[in-house]
Enzyme design. Structure first.
Site, short mmCIF file in Angstrom:
data_model
loop_
_atom_site.label_atom_id
_atom_site.label_comp_id
_atom_site.label_asym_id
_atom_site.label_seq_id
_atom_site.Cartn_x
_atom_site.Cartn_y
_atom_site.Cartn_z
N SER A 76 0.84 -1.20 0.00
CA SER A 76 0.00 0.00 0.00
C SER A 76 0.87 1.25 0.00
O SER A 76 2.08 1.19 0.22
CB SER A 76 -0.89 0.01 1.24
OG SER A 76 -0.08 0.26 2.38
N LYS A 77 0.21 2.39 -0.21
CA LYS A 77 0.92 3.66 -0.20
C LYS A 77 1.57 3.88 1.17
O LYS A 77 2.67 4.40 1.27
CB LYS A 77 -0.07 4.78 -0.52
CG LYS A 77 0.59 6.14 -0.46
CD LYS A 77 -0.31 7.22 -0.97
CE LYS A 77 -0.19 8.51 -0.20
NZ LYS A 77 1.09 8.81 0.38
N ARG A 78 0.88 3.43 2.21
CA ARG A 78 1.43 3.60 3.56
C ARG A 78 2.76 2.86 3.74
O ARG A 78 3.66 3.33 4.41
CB ARG A 78 0.42 3.18 4.62
CG ARG A 78 0.06 4.34 5.52
CD ARG A 78 -1.05 4.00 6.49
NE ARG A 78 -2.28 3.65 5.80
CZ ARG A 78 -3.01 2.57 6.08
NH1 ARG A 78 -2.64 1.73 7.02
NH2 ARG A 78 -4.12 2.33 5.40
N GLY A 130 4.92 2.40 1.42
CA GLY A 130 5.90 3.22 0.72
C GLY A 130 6.35 4.38 1.60
O GLY A 130 7.55 4.65 1.72
N ASP A 131 5.38 5.04 2.25
CA ASP A 131 5.72 6.17 3.13
C ASP A 131 6.59 5.70 4.29
O ASP A 131 7.57 6.32 4.66
CB ASP A 131 4.44 6.82 3.69
CG ASP A 131 3.61 7.45 2.58
OD1 ASP A 131 4.17 7.69 1.49
OD2 ASP A 131 2.41 7.69 2.80
#
Ligand code: GLU
Length: 509
Positions: A262-264, A266-267
């Site tokens: 998920s994008k999270r 990646g962050d």
């Protein structure tokens, strides 16, 4: 049979790299088979439409070299390629299904459906609109077709639902997973069409794949649960003969392997999950992109190709042309592929090494400009040639190479402690003397400094040369010291050494 595949994203935001991989596999398969690749925009759900997303998808795939033969941005003989532009054609298909007994009108209001759900929950059951419940709901089966038509003419809102036959096994032949069978009792009567004239994803997707003569549907695993409905729709329309073949791709997993990337993630772990930087039009939030982080498109393509597929051996570096030649659906894995940040960086490093020194210099140019450096182009190209093996991203160039362009203003304290021992100012003064007296040539300086002075006097080679490095670079890193001296030139090196003598001075230890 001419292979025709499509990439069919919904414009609901930036394209996730999982989606990019789907597009890539479609592209490789199309090219390998001399087929066609189509870009279709699936925007039937207007509530999830995000402005700019379609343009983003087109730009991202273009950056990566994933090309289309037909599509929303190119036109073509099967257009239009945006589902909202195809709106008028779907109604007839919904009506055909009703006529043939495969679908029905339903009038249940949201509140009525909610009440039903609650009623079932109270009995610890889950409500599903299906063969067991449909006669208890408000639809053209329970009310009769005459009453249904009357309500429609009176302007009552309705949906068209698919009517799954009771208790039949539906088999999806999947090119990756083999036969996947599901019983119709597990499936609900999905909405296909709404009274505003908009089809839902399921109806539009099947009608479009059929009318666009798609031969293979290669898409993410998250669509596998919908595939039995899709197979039934082909049957209901009488299109079984030309039904596309399905291949559902494994999920892209978090680096730890538990759950979808998920994008999270990646962050949290510092890598992009989107190909290009994305500026969210509503929240204003900016998400990082591979392009802006300095990834090369070839590296991203190569890395993504291997997330879920392998060429049957351990070859890792593959250009787009090689991927087209080697790709095969048989070698796509069934299990999810763990995203590996280190591997992504490794690929970028490898592809950076393949660039010419001139190309690396082009990537370096904006950083030089930003630091106000106007350097000779040949010099910059030479620096890049020497230093590119030390970097994985262009943005690392300045930190890695800045001392080729500016003298150090400070000296690494731990290196001073370790290398700049007592007597070092004398040795550095000797370096200046040697540079001033012997011809400024690699071999001559080598002989005078390393052989005659350091070795001849039994000095510690590491201490003296690293102190020289400290004086010239500011820290004890960098390429071969004398090569660096030759590149910087006599005067610049002398200036830097003198400055270090003046700044650091004589020490006691
Ligand atoms: N519009 C769907 C998506 O956004 C396409 C699924 C399919 O390829 O059938 O992924």
């Amino acid at each position: 049979m001419k292979v025709r595949v499509r990439f069919a994203p919904s414009p609901t935001g930036p394209l996730h790299i999982g989606g990019v991989r789907t597009a890539l596999y479609n592209y490789l398969f199309a090219r390998q088979n001399g087929g066609q690749m189509i870009l279709r925009i699936e925007d039937t759900d207007q509530t999830r439409f995000v402005p700019g997303a379609e343009q983003y998808i087109i730009e991202a795939l273009d950056w990566l070299g994933i090309k289309f033969d037909e599509g929303v941005h190119l036109g073509g003989p099967f257009g239009p390629y945006r589902q909202s532009d195809r709106k008028p054609m779907y109604r007839q298909y919904a009506e055909q299904l009703i006529r043939d007994g495969w679908a029905y009108y339903a009038f249940d209001k949201p509140e009525a459906l909610d009440a039903k759900r609650k009623e079932f929950e109270a009995q610890k059951k889950t409500f599903q609109y299906d063969c067991n419940t449909r006669m208890g709901m408000e639809n053209s089966l329970s009310l009769g077709m005459d009453e249904a038509q009357r309500r429609i003419h009176a302007g009552e809102p309705y949906v068209v639902r698919f009517m799954f036959p009771d208790n039949i096994d539906i088999t999806v032949h999947d090119l990756i997973r083999g036969d996947v069978t599901m019983n119709s009792r597990l499936l609900d009567d999905k909405v296909l069409f709404k009274s505003d004239g908009m089809p839902t994803y399921h109806l539009a997707n099947i009608v479009d794949d059929h009318t666009m003569e798609i031969t293979h549907v290669i898409r993410g695993e998250e669509w596998l649960p919908s595939a039995p409905l899709h197979v039934m729709l082909y049957k209901a329309f009488g299109w079984e003969e030309t039904m596309p073949r399905f291949a559902h791709l494994p999920l892209l997993l978090k680096p730890e392997g538990n759950g979808k990337l998920s994008k999270r993630d990646g962050d949290r772990l510092g890598f992009p999950v989107f190909p290009l930087e994305w500026h969210d039009p509503k929240s204003g939030e900016v998400s990082s992109g591979y392009r802006e982080q300095g990834y090369l498109p070839e590296a991203v393509v190569n890395m993504l190709a291997l997330l879920g597929w392998n060429p049957g051996n351990d070859q890792e570096m593959m250009s787009m042309d090689e991927l087209i030649r080697l790709f095969s659906i048989e070698h796509i894995s069934k299990s999810g592929a763990k995203f590996n940040v280190e591997k992504a960086k490794w690929f970028n490093h490898e592809y950076l090494q393949k660039l010419s020194d001139e190309q690396v210099a082009d990537l370096f140019a904006p950083q030089l400009k930003e630091h106000g450096i106007e350097a000779d182009r040949d010099y910059v190209v030479r620096v890049c040639g020497m230093m590119k093996e030390r970097i994985s991203f262009p943005k690392e160039l300045w930190d890695t190479c800045c001392y080729f362009f500016v003298a150090p203003t400070e000296y690494d304290p731990s290196a001073i402690k370790k290398r700049w021992k007592s007597g070092m100012t004398t040795h550095m003064a000797k370096v200046i003397e040697i540079l001033n007296t012997v011809p400024f040539e690699y071999d001559a300086i080598h002989k005078a400094l390393l052989d005659d002075y350091i070795t001849g006097n039994g000095l510690n080679m590491g201490q003296v040369m690293n102190s020289l490095r400290l004086a010239v670079v500011g820290k004890t890193v960098g390429p071969d010291m004398l090569t660096l001296v030759m590149m910087l030139g006599k005067d610049e090196v002398i200036r830097r050494v003198q400055r270090a003598i003046d700044t650091i001075g004589e020490v006691e230890n």
